[in-house]
Scaffold this active site. Sequence first.
Site, PDB file in Angstrom:
ATOM      1  CB  SER A 119      42.946  39.173  38.356  1.00 14.98           C
ATOM      2  OG  SER A 119      42.598  37.282  37.516  1.00 14.98           O
ATOM      3  CD  GLU A 157      45.059  32.485  42.887  1.00 14.27           C
ATOM      4  OE1 GLU A 157      43.881  33.300  42.117  1.00 14.27           O
ATOM      5  OE2 GLU A 157      46.400  32.374  42.855  1.00 14.27           O
ATOM      6  CG  HIS A 175      41.005  35.410  41.301  1.00 11.66           C
ATOM      7  ND1 HIS A 175      42.227  35.004  41.068  1.00 11.66           N
ATOM      8  CD2 HIS A 175      41.088  35.976  40.361  1.00 11.66           C
ATOM      9  CE1 HIS A 175      43.010  35.342  40.019  1.00 11.66           C
ATOM     10  NE2 HIS A 175      41.857  35.921  39.438  1.00 11.66           N
TER      11      HIS A 175
END
Length: 461
Positions: A197, A301, A399
């Site tokens: 991320s 995600e 995610h």
Amino acid sequence: MTAGSPSGSARRVHVESGELEGTAEDGVAAFLGVPYAAPPSGAARFRPPGPARRWRGVRPAVQFGAAAPQPGSLRARLILGRSVPSGADCLVLNVWAPEGARPGALPVLVWLHGGGFTNGSGDVPALRGAVLAKDVDAVVVTVNYRLGPLGFAWHPDLTGDHANLGLLDQRAALEWVGRNISAFGGDPGRVTLAGDSAGAMSAAIQSALPGAGERISALALHSGLPRLAEPDAAADGVERLAAWLGVPVRALAEAGNDALITAAAAIAPAHRFGPVAAGELARGLPAPGALPTLLGTTGDEGTFFLLDERSPRELSDAEARTLAEALLPGDAAARYEAAARALPPERALGSRWAVAAAATVALFDEPADEWAATAPGPVWRTQYCRPATLWDGWLGATHTLDVPVLFGTHRSPEPARLFDGDDGVEQVSARLRRDYRSFLHRGVLDWPQWAPGAPVVRKVS
């Protein structure tokens, strides 16, 4: 490192600041909370990192150091686990090293944590590196860096000529690795920089900065590619921060860390702190170097952005459209409707799946393909598609779900409920680490490279 002692005993290593004493278990030595720069406190809070202080005698390295000051995040805690308490002395890293390697013999993996440049740390349960270090036969390093306004505030009246202090922290950690990692068995000439991320966004930026080729030999980017805030927007965010606290911008240098973090949370989402096109990045992002790159996303995600205190729940069409407008670039309504039409039958009646799918494509898949298409080095694309079992699969393959599976920490107490009842995830976990072993040691993977016109994406489920 010293050798020949029983499992669980002390291990010592000498670094530039002095002697460290860590522990060893099951063939892996761990050195935790190692300072790579001076504490960013007092007058140093809004300045670039300084050199780590030297110490006398032997410094224990058996506990994680402080996390960077942060507000905390329900979303991040659910997937990756809770950070240790925060504090000013947060510029620390953790090292896990297979025992018995001669100095400089093993490849190195440096991992930058995610958390939206606001939360997270290198000590969250998902990022404990012992299993990964053992299975890939490499030295694993996780890094803490300044977050939120303390790491990414930019305003001439506060930071002067300096910008992106959190990125400067990360570079200081990479330079520390270059000078010291040989003592742990790592080869400073074979450093793969990775992250999840915001950590992946950071790693991509680091790979494009001057001198990156001296610090990094390969990249592994999980669910994140860089973007920069404009300087005017960044300066406006600092002015909002000062106005909320009722002080001039210059006086923010005297405000307490807790007050700054509270104020930053209060002005979000109107402004979120993150990398800005200032300082070294004043001309925008430089072109990335020609590094071998593993570029990963997950199949769902976007469900991460649906998480809140009321989860799990279905969204009404109106709620989903409102969220799409807030999340998606361009024509959000058209993206949402296209995603809804493309849903498989088992998801077709769920408005949340439509907004999640649109966010997955717009915020992750498209940027990943754009990066792959312009990267001068070889790129391997992968997509993690195995859903979490929590809440009857409500999250899908959300995610950063792949991160604890890669690290082999998916059965540790906090992430474990995501995978409850999924015995097959063990094979997937081992497979991911086999891929990483190949990438770290040989710089290649066993499926075709991504190429424009022939975009091979290996799906992992």
